[in-house]
Design an enzyme around this catalytic site. Structure first.
Site, PDB file in Angstrom:
ATOM      1  N   LYS A 226       0.765  -1.251   0.016  1.00 20.81           N
ATOM      2  CA  LYS A 226      -0.022  -0.011  -0.041  1.00 20.81           C
ATOM      3  C   LYS A 226       1.046   1.187  -0.122  1.00 20.81           C
ATOM      4  CE  LYS A 226      -3.274   2.705   3.090  1.00 20.81           C
ATOM      5  NZ  LYS A 226      -3.985   2.502   4.128  1.00 20.81           N
ATOM      6  N   GLU A 275      -8.013  12.272  12.682  1.00 19.55           N
ATOM      7  CA  GLU A 275      -7.257  11.091  12.978  1.00 19.55           C
ATOM      8  C   GLU A 275      -6.197  11.264  14.008  1.00 19.55           C
ATOM      9  OE1 GLU A 275      -5.922   8.966   9.526  1.00 19.55           O
ATOM     10  OE2 GLU A 275      -4.874   7.472  10.619  1.00 19.55           O
TER      11      GLU A 275
HETATM   12  C1  LIG Z   1      -4.355  10.813   3.484  1.00 21.37           C
HETATM   13  C2  LIG Z   1      -5.568  11.150   3.943  1.00 21.37           C
HETATM   14  O1  LIG Z   1      -6.491  10.449   4.463  1.00 21.37           O
HETATM   15  C3  LIG Z   1      -6.335   9.298   5.175  1.00 21.37           C
HETATM   16  C4  LIG Z   1      -6.843   8.930   6.227  1.00 21.37           C
HETATM   17  C5  LIG Z   1      -7.985   8.367   6.142  1.00 21.37           C
HETATM   18  C6  LIG Z   1      -8.456   7.723   4.954  1.00 21.37           C
HETATM   19  C7  LIG Z   1      -7.933   7.524   4.138  1.00 21.37           C
HETATM   20  C8  LIG Z   1      -8.385   6.796   2.675  1.00 21.37           C
HETATM   21  O2  LIG Z   1      -9.231   6.022   3.019  1.00 21.37           O
HETATM   22  O3  LIG Z   1      -7.558   6.786   1.927  1.00 21.37           O
HETATM   23  C9  LIG Z   1      -6.344   8.137   4.124  1.00 21.37           C
HETATM   24  O4  LIG Z   1      -5.516   6.860   4.407  1.00 21.37           O
HETATM   25  C10 LIG Z   1      -5.897  12.494   3.586  1.00 21.37           C
HETATM   26  O5  LIG Z   1      -7.019  13.021   3.993  1.00 21.37           O
HETATM   27  O6  LIG Z   1      -5.200  13.425   3.354  1.00 21.37           O
END
Ligand SMILES: C=C(O[C@H]1C=CC=C(C(=O)O)[C@@H]1O)C(=O)O
Ligand SMILES: [Mg+2]
Length: 474
Positions: A226, A275
């Protein structure tokens, strides 16, 4: 160690001065009062503009249950180290200060009062630098001159002074009196309400889409599991951006997020992130696994259906599971009694729903808040997996410098308790200009156009706070 003594404040000041002279080292003296009338933290931030412009911070946990607002800068603890010791150096520089706190008017020592550092870390010290981040080194923290902490509706005011061996009692005493008078009587100027005339530029959209395609190909070929790829948009207004108004909007519109602002000279790095990276309260540690996303529904029914779809979507479950595994492994190394549920729940913000798994544990001896911050950063929600391969790929194929976007932002106090969130849903603001950032977890099943749509949703909180909610990016 914080030492609370039942002495008059003048005696405490004399002792701090003597200690500074005896050991020929600065001592941080903090005076903490509990306030009878609760103060609005954002008004306090705005009122600080007159005396402390360029040196303010704001931090609110979800629902504003806990806020800290700092004005002025008694000392900066920072480093520009590209090595992994940038976390450890902040901790050791902070530990080196002797700290003396005096709690008045029945105030007791509370986590988040007294001497405290607020700041953050860049995402990747090895990435190329864009000059817009020049004032945001790899690690930078302020000890505020004065700070308002509001916890469950109860307000505390902390005034800090770094006492140096050459200081005298009169000037120290004047510092505490002047600041108390100024901030308790200062009027909040909340600035102009503006009409939002702006232009939006999306740089490198094509490059970003190709990067996502390239990443999925490399993931399919087994190079990594990932990687999180981000992009930026630039907004240009015809007036100076009102930070107070943006923070107020973020606070009202994003009640399930952490709201933060780190004002640093002419720039402010602000955001509303859902987060948490890590929270330490004595030996209790909390972290959040947040990854996997879907839009909100227009009706309650559609919203529930979308939530159910997310909870069962294989691509998003993989994206999420990689984060849970990494954080759980780190917790199992550093904690006893690790608790994590087997299935994610939903966390909903105004614009987006996420897969969410909280995790907690009891920290073992020999670890610390910044230790854990270093160990977790970047989690696969911001970097990818395996960590090093993902960060290297970001350096290579992401068409921008993240600066502090997606880095840890937060605070630590004199006892090394504190909390860091990851600085996503954020933007760097200077004068009439804002640069906003959004990224997505890319796995083998990712589709570049769908990931692009996900970034548009993630940009909405900041676009709305800056007055551009109806703007549809190309
Ligand atoms: C990297 C980001 O979100 C992260 C956090 C939650 C969900 C995410 C997603 O579903 O891709 C990302 O990993 C951003 O908001 O810039
Ligand atoms: Mg995603």
């Amino acid at each position: 160690m914080i030492t609370a003594l039942k002495h008059t404040f003048t005696e405490i000041m004399k002792r701090a001065l003597e200690e500074a002279r005896q050991f020929d080292k600065p001592v941080i003296l903090s005076q903490v009062k509990s306030l009878n009338d609760s103060m609005n933290p954002l008004h306090f931030y705005a009122a600080g503009e007159r005396l402390f412009l360029g040196e303010r911070f704001y931090w609110a946990t979800p629902g504003s249950r806990f806020t800290i607002t700092g004005l002025g800068n008694e000392c900066t603890v920072e480093n520009d180290s590209a090595e992994s010791d940038r976390f450890g150096r902040i901790e050791s520089d902070w530990k080196r200060f002797k700290k003396i706190a005096h709690y008045e008017d029945g105030a007791k020592s509370h986590i988040g009062t007294g001497a405290l550092l607020f700041g953050g870390f860049s995402f990747d010290p090895h990435n190329r630098r864009n000059e817009r981040w020049n004032n945001y080194p790899e690690a930078k923290f302020f000890l505020p001159s004065v700070m308002l902490t509001v916890k469950d509706g109860v307000s505390f005011l902390t005034i800090n002074r770094v006492i140096k061996p050459e200081d005298d009692l009169e000037s120290c005493s004047a510092h505490f009196t002047t600041i108390a008078n100024e901030v308790l009587t200062g009027k909040a100027s909340t600035g102009e309400e503006y009409v939002n005339n702006y232009t939006l530029k999306e740089a490198d959209t094509g490059t970003w889409l190709s990067a996502v395609q390239k990443a999925t190909d490399l993931i399919k070929s087994g190079e990594l599991d990932k990687v999180v790829l981000a992009r930026e948009v630039q907004l240009e207004y015809d007036h100076k951006i009102n930070i107070y108004s943006a923070l107020s909007k973020l606070q009202t519109e994003q009640p399930t997020s952490f709201i933060f602002s780190f004002e640093n000279g002419r720039q402010s790095f602000i955001g509303a992130t859902p987060e948490r990276l890590i929270k330490k309260e004595n030996s209790r540690l909390l972290s959040t696994c947040l990854a996997g996303s879907i839009k909100r529904g227009k009706s309650k029914q559609e919203d529930t259906e979308l939530g159910t779809e997310l909870l069962n979507d294989e691509k998003n479950l993989i994206e999420h599971a990689i984060v849970v595994k990494m954080i759980k492994d780190s917790f199992e190394e550093c904690c006893s009694e690790v608790k994590v549920s087997d299935h994610p729940q939903l966390l909903k913000t105004k614009n987006i729903q996420h897969l969410y798994t909280p995790i907690e544990g009891s920290m073992k001896a020999g670890y610390s808040l910044l230790n854990l911050t270093e160990k977790l950063h970047p989690t696969p929600a911001l970097g990818g997996y395996p960590k090093m391969a993902a960060v290297e790929m970001i350096r290579e194929i992401e068409p921008m410098d993240r600066g502090w976007y997606a880095g840890p932002v937060g605070w630590l106090d004199a006892e090394n308790n504190g909390e860091f969130a990851v600085a996503i849903r954020s933007g760097l603001i200077e004068g009439e200009q804002a640069t906003l950032f959004a990224g997505c977890g890319i796995v083998a099943e990712s589709d570049p156009q769908m990931e692009y749509q996900e970034t548009l949703i993630k940009l909405k909180p900041m676009l709305s706070a800056l007055g551009g909610v109806n703007h549809e990016c190309k």
